[in-house]
Design a protein around this motif. Sequence first.
Motif, PDB file in Angstrom:
ATOM      1  N   MET A  34      20.201   3.211 -41.339  1.00 18.26           N
ATOM      2  CA  MET A  34      19.807   4.111 -42.776  1.00 18.26           C
ATOM      3  C   MET A  34      19.849   5.933 -42.218  1.00 18.26           C
ATOM      4  SD  MET A  34      15.384   2.569 -42.360  1.00 18.26           S
ATOM      5  CE  MET A  34      14.951   4.649 -43.361  1.00 18.26           C
ATOM      6  N   ILE A  35      20.201   5.593 -40.862  1.00 13.59           N
ATOM      7  CA  ILE A  35      21.260   7.794 -40.947  1.00 13.59           C
ATOM      8  C   ILE A  35      22.217   7.338 -40.988  1.00 13.59           C
ATOM      9  CG2 ILE A  35      21.402   8.677 -38.863  1.00 13.59           C
ATOM     10  CD1 ILE A  35      19.262   7.741 -37.132  1.00 13.59           C
ATOM     11  N   ALA A  36      23.150   6.334 -41.233  1.00 13.81           N
ATOM     12  CA  ALA A  36      24.447   6.884 -41.785  1.00 13.81           C
ATOM     13  C   ALA A  36      24.270   6.750 -43.269  1.00 13.81           C
ATOM     14  CB  ALA A  36      25.129   5.272 -41.766  1.00 13.81           C
ATOM     15  N   LEU A  37      23.301   6.194 -43.829  1.00 11.55           N
ATOM     16  CA  LEU A  37      23.391   6.442 -45.474  1.00 11.55           C
ATOM     17  C   LEU A  37      23.261   7.500 -45.385  1.00 11.55           C
ATOM     18  CD1 LEU A  37      21.229   3.405 -45.921  1.00 11.55           C
ATOM     19  CD2 LEU A  37      23.931   3.656 -46.467  1.00 11.55           C
ATOM     20  N   ARG A  38      22.652   8.471 -44.699  1.00  7.91           N
ATOM     21  CA  ARG A  38      22.151  10.041 -45.033  1.00  7.91           C
ATOM     22  C   ARG A  38      22.942  10.800 -44.470  1.00  7.91           C
ATOM     23  NH1 ARG A  38      17.756  11.043 -47.621  1.00  7.91           N
ATOM     24  NH2 ARG A  38      17.092  13.029 -46.360  1.00  7.91           N
ATOM     25  N   ILE A  39      24.141  10.303 -43.978  1.00 10.51           N
ATOM     26  CA  ILE A  39      25.287  11.128 -42.741  1.00 10.51           C
ATOM     27  C   ILE A  39      26.658  10.963 -44.091  1.00 10.51           C
ATOM     28  CG2 ILE A  39      27.541  11.497 -41.338  1.00 10.51           C
ATOM     29  CD1 ILE A  39      25.824  10.128 -39.687  1.00 10.51           C
ATOM     30  N   LYS A  40      26.518  11.794 -45.161  1.00  6.58           N
ATOM     31  CA  LYS A  40      27.855  12.665 -46.078  1.00  6.58           C
ATOM     32  C   LYS A  40      29.207  13.038 -45.921  1.00  6.58           C
ATOM     33  CE  LYS A  40      24.237  11.599 -48.957  1.00  6.58           C
ATOM     34  NZ  LYS A  40      23.585  10.419 -49.574  1.00  6.58           N
ATOM     35  N   ALA A  41      29.693  12.178 -45.634  1.00  6.87           N
ATOM     36  CA  ALA A  41      30.913  12.939 -44.698  1.00  6.87           C
ATOM     37  C   ALA A  41      31.844  11.977 -45.326  1.00  6.87           C
ATOM     38  CB  ALA A  41      31.573  11.835 -43.506  1.00  6.87           C
ATOM     39  N   LYS A  42      32.777  12.363 -45.865  1.00  3.06           N
ATOM     40  CA  LYS A  42      33.881  12.814 -47.020  1.00  3.06           C
ATOM     41  C   LYS A  42      35.009  12.088 -46.922  1.00  3.06           C
ATOM     42  CE  LYS A  42      36.687  14.731 -50.266  1.00  3.06           C
ATOM     43  NZ  LYS A  42      36.080  13.136 -51.668  1.00  3.06           N
TER      44      LYS A  42
END
Length: 280
Positions: free
Chosen positions: A125-133
Motif C-alpha cells: 500500500m505504501i508502494a502505491l503511494r510513492i509517486k516515483a517517475k
Amino acid sequence: MWLDLLWRGALVFFSVAAGLYIASRLLWKVERLAQPISQRTGVPATLVALAVAEARTPHVILADAYRRGAVGFAHLLQFTFATWPIRVVLLHLRIGVIPVALGSLGLLGAAYLGIVYLSSALGFMIALRIKAKWPELSAELKRLRGANIWRQAFSVTWRYMVFEAIFLLLDHLGVRFTFNWLPLSPEALAVASIAAFRPTYGIMAAGPAYHAGRIGSVELLLALLLGRVVYMTVYEFPRSAVQFYASIYPPSVAGRLTAYTAAVMYSTALPALAILYLFK
C-alpha cells in the motif's frame, strides 16, 4: 561450517549470474506476467518479473542505475515494497512455512500467516503511494553482457560471504532467548522460545500442545508472533536483510532499506501483539 559457507557463496554467485543473463536475454518474453503489479505501482514489469525469478538480480540492476544517478532512493524503496508480498510468499513456500503452518495448525495457522503478511500488505500500500517517475531501464539491461555479468555476480558474492562468515562465527556463541519473565503458560513460553530461534520450528512445536488442548488459540498466536518478532529483530534484519542489501548497495542505502522495512514490520506486529495479549 566453512564448506557450508562456500556452498552458499557458490549458490549466490550462480543464481545472480543466471538471473542477470535472463534479464539481459530472455526476460522481455515473460515480463507481461508482471503487468498487474507494474500497472498499479509504476514499477517496470521487467523488474517485477525478475523479483519472482531471483530476488537479488533486480536489485543489482537498480544498484547500477542508482550509482549512475538514473534512479533515486524512492525508486529503490518503491520496488522493494511493491514486490514484498511476492517475495515473502515465495520464500515461505520454498522453506515450508506455509505448508507447515496450515498442516500443523489448520485455520489457526492461516490466521497466523495472515498476521505475518500484514506487513507486506502495508508495504504494498505504501508502494502505491510513492509517486516515483521511473526512467527507461533498457540501457541497464543492455549493459548486462558477457564478462560484466560475472563481475556483478562476483561483487555480490564476496560481500555476501563476508557477512555470512561473521554471522557463522557469532552463531558459535550459542545465544538463545527465553521468555520466562512473561506471564504465559509453560507451553506458550516453550513455543515462543523455539520460534525466536526458528519460527518454523515454533509452529511445529505448537501443533501437539494446541491439538491436545494444553494451549489456547489466542495464547498460541501470541507466542508464535512474539517469537517471530524476536527472530526478525535478532536474526532476520541484521543477518538476512542487512546482508542482502549490503551485498548490493552502498552501506547507507542498505541501512535505510532495512530500517524502512523493519519500521513497517513493527508497525503491524507490535499492535497485533498488544491486541492478542489483551485477549489472552
